[in-house]
Design an enzyme around this catalytic site. Structure first.
Site, short mmCIF file in Angstrom:
data_model
loop_
_atom_site.label_atom_id
_atom_site.label_comp_id
_atom_site.label_asym_id
_atom_site.label_seq_id
_atom_site.Cartn_x
_atom_site.Cartn_y
_atom_site.Cartn_z
N ASP A 32 -10.26 20.13 14.61
CA ASP A 32 -9.25 19.96 13.55
C ASP A 32 -9.18 21.22 12.67
O ASP A 32 -8.12 21.56 12.15
CB ASP A 32 -9.61 18.77 12.65
CG ASP A 32 -9.26 17.43 13.28
OD1 ASP A 32 -8.41 17.41 14.19
OD2 ASP A 32 -9.85 16.42 12.88
N GLY B 246 2.46 17.85 11.06
CA GLY B 246 1.22 17.33 11.65
C GLY B 246 1.18 17.49 13.16
O GLY B 246 0.11 17.65 13.75
N THR C 165 -0.43 15.82 7.66
CA THR C 165 -1.18 15.76 8.93
C THR C 165 -0.74 14.56 9.77
O THR C 165 -1.00 14.53 10.97
CB THR C 165 -2.71 15.70 8.72
OG1 THR C 165 -3.05 14.45 8.14
CG2 THR C 165 -3.21 16.85 7.87
N ALA D 72 -10.22 12.08 1.79
CA ALA D 72 -11.60 12.59 1.81
C ALA D 72 -12.33 12.13 3.06
O ALA D 72 -13.55 12.06 3.10
CB ALA D 72 -12.34 12.13 0.56
N SER E 5 -2.03 11.68 22.31
CA SER E 5 -2.97 12.58 23.00
C SER E 5 -2.97 12.37 24.52
O SER E 5 -3.05 13.35 25.27
CB SER E 5 -4.38 12.41 22.44
OG SER E 5 -4.42 12.93 21.14
N LYS F 155 -14.80 9.79 12.82
CA LYS F 155 -15.15 11.22 12.86
C LYS F 155 -16.47 11.57 12.17
O LYS F 155 -17.16 12.49 12.63
CB LYS F 155 -14.02 12.04 12.24
CG LYS F 155 -12.81 12.13 13.14
CD LYS F 155 -11.72 12.98 12.54
CE LYS F 155 -10.55 13.01 13.49
NZ LYS F 155 -9.39 13.71 12.96
N GLY G 8 -12.52 12.30 7.58
CA GLY G 8 -12.85 13.34 8.54
C GLY G 8 -11.85 14.49 8.55
O GLY G 8 -12.25 15.66 8.56
N1 LIG Z 1 -2.21 16.04 13.05
C1 LIG Z 1 -3.46 15.98 13.44
O1 LIG Z 1 -3.89 16.64 14.38
C2 LIG Z 1 -4.41 15.09 12.71
C3 LIG Z 1 -5.77 15.24 12.92
C4 LIG Z 1 -6.63 14.42 12.21
C5 LIG Z 1 -6.13 13.47 11.35
N2 LIG Z 1 -4.80 13.35 11.16
C6 LIG Z 1 -4.25 12.37 10.21
O2 LIG Z 1 -5.15 12.18 9.15
C7 LIG Z 1 -5.31 10.79 8.90
C8 LIG Z 1 -6.73 10.54 8.41
O3 LIG Z 1 -7.63 10.74 9.48
P1 LIG Z 1 -9.22 10.76 9.24
O4 LIG Z 1 -9.81 10.96 10.55
O5 LIG Z 1 -9.55 11.65 8.11
O6 LIG Z 1 -9.49 9.24 8.77
P2 LIG Z 1 -10.69 8.68 7.90
O7 LIG Z 1 -11.91 9.48 8.09
O8 LIG Z 1 -10.75 7.22 8.15
O9 LIG Z 1 -10.19 8.89 6.37
C9 LIG Z 1 -9.05 8.26 5.91
C10 LIG Z 1 -8.66 8.80 4.54
O10 LIG Z 1 -7.40 8.22 4.18
C11 LIG Z 1 -7.55 7.47 2.97
N3 LIG Z 1 -6.73 6.26 3.05
C12 LIG Z 1 -6.70 5.36 4.06
N4 LIG Z 1 -5.82 4.38 3.78
C13 LIG Z 1 -5.32 4.65 2.55
C14 LIG Z 1 -4.37 4.01 1.72
N5 LIG Z 1 -3.80 2.86 2.08
N6 LIG Z 1 -4.08 4.58 0.53
C15 LIG Z 1 -4.67 5.73 0.15
N7 LIG Z 1 -5.59 6.39 0.89
C16 LIG Z 1 -5.89 5.86 2.08
C17 LIG Z 1 -9.01 7.13 2.89
O11 LIG Z 1 -9.31 6.89 1.54
P3 LIG Z 1 -10.61 6.01 1.13
O12 LIG Z 1 -11.75 6.97 1.08
O13 LIG Z 1 -10.22 5.46 -0.19
O14 LIG Z 1 -10.77 4.95 2.18
C18 LIG Z 1 -9.63 8.42 3.44
O15 LIG Z 1 -9.62 9.43 2.47
C19 LIG Z 1 -4.99 10.12 10.24
O16 LIG Z 1 -4.39 8.88 10.02
C20 LIG Z 1 -4.02 11.04 10.90
O17 LIG Z 1 -2.71 10.63 10.67
C21 LIG Z 1 -3.94 14.14 11.85
#
Ligand SMILES: NC(=O)c1ccc[n+]([C@@H]2O[C@H](COP(=O)([O-])OP(=O)(O)OC[C@H]3O[C@@H](n4cnc5c(N)ncnc54)[C@H](OP(=O)(O)O)[C@@H]3O)[C@@H](O)[C@H]2O)c1
Length: 271
Positions: free
Chosen positions: A99, A236, A213, A124, A16, A65, A126
């Site tokens: 997002d 992504g 993503t 599940a 970013s 988030k 943000g």
């Molecule tokens: N391209 C883009 O613009 C964009 C924008 C936003 C996010 N993203 C991607 O989305 C990802 C998640 O972001 P977020 O903000 O949603 O994070 P978050 O709120 O922390 O949520 C993380 C999610 O990933 C799961 N998870 C984490 N580690 C895991 C593992 N080892 N095995 C299985 N599931 C796992 C978590 O499951 P639990 O509930 O079991 O912990 C939860 O559902 C980021 O890492 C990023 O790469 C991309």
């Protein structure tokens, strides 16, 4: 000089800064964008500190988030989603979720229409929240799966107030019929779980549309496998650029130079 940034933990992988600093330079804006590593227990202090320091805007990423909503004033859609990725500081701290725009625009750019489609979202948190709400608004049927079942069930329950959505445990995915697979977990991301797939490879059929993503690396293990199987791909990096462009517009009121931002993000990823 105005100051902007992104808070997250971990945050070193973020492209970013490259993307936003390129946009500031292109438009001749005297501003800088940087990363701030903020541990979960320091979130409230960090937000209050940012306001006190006169920071103009922050992006918010993993794992903040959802929690950041508690310390800000979300707009209507952000409040409905329960997760924000953009803060604008002024008299108040306003929270937005770009997002939603980023995910839908990335799908549209790839020529994917989601209306009437069955979409499986892995995750599940943000990002999954934003995407699930955006998809139901576009009349898709959403299926959530997640490592922590309680969290996945809660998301499905929240989304069901607005459209069709259910939760399916990860162990039952093989029996499912769906059109689009979206990975909204960090599994496969460099510096986190490189080389790993977010789902069992058996469920990646060649007729699927696969949207990862995760953008670092651009060619994630999921994307590589999906390409080998003949799936249509949504990257992504496109979501990243569009969500960033929308944040930029919210902060500055200017039309973001999207192509410049994408070029800068791709260059930063190569480094
Ligand atoms: N391209 C883009 O613009 C964009 C924008 C936003 C996010 N993203 C991607 O989305 C990802 C998640 O972001 P977020 O903000 O949603 O994070 P978050 O709120 O922390 O949520 C993380 C999610 O990933 C799961 N998870 C984490 N580690 C895991 C593992 N080892 N095995 C299985 N599931 C796992 C978590 O499951 P639990 O509930 O079991 O912990 C939860 O559902 C980021 O890492 C990023 O790469 C991309």
């Amino acid at each position: 000089m105005d100051c902007y940034g992104v808070i997250g933990y971990p945050i070193k992988h973020s492209v970013s800064p490259a993307m936003h600093n390129a946009a500031f330079k292109e438009l001749g804006i005297d501003a800088i964008y940087t990363t701030f590593e903020v541990k979960p227990e320091n979130l409230e202090t960090a937000i209050k500190g940012a306001k006190a320091l006169g920071i103009k805007g922050l992006n918010v990423t993993i794992p903040h988030k959802e929690n950041v909503i508690r310390f800000s004033k979300p707009d209507e859609i952000t409040s409905k989603i329960g997760a924000a990725n953009t803060l604008k500081f002024g008299e108040e701290i306003l929270a937005y979720n770009t997002d939603v725009y980023g995910a839908i625009k990335a799908l549209e750019d790839a020529g994917v229409s989601v209306s009437g489609k069955i979409v499986l979202i892995v995750g599940a948190g943000g990002a999954a929240r934003a995407i699930a709400f955006a998809l139901t608004e576009k009349k898709a049927t959403v299926i959530i799966t997640n490592r922590t079942e309680q969290r996945g069930l809660k998301l499905a329950q929240d989304v069901r107030k607005y459209g069709e959505c259910m939760f399916v445990p990860m162990k039952d995915l093989e029996k499912l019929d769906f059109d689009i697979l979206i990975n909204a977990t960090p599994v496969g991301m460099n510096n986190y779980m490189p080389g790993k797939l977010p789902v069992d490879e058996k469920i990646i059929r060649g007729d699927l549309i696969v949207f990862d993503t995760v953008y670092n690396p651009m060619e994630t293990p999921l994307i590589k496998l999906a390409k080998m199987r003949g799936c249509k791909i949504v990257y992504g990096i496109d979501m990243l650029v569009y969500q960033g462009a929308k944040s930029f517009e919210i902060w500055t009121g200017l039309t973001p130079p999207v192509n410049v931002m994408k070029r800068a993000a791709l260059e930063a990823l190569k480094r």
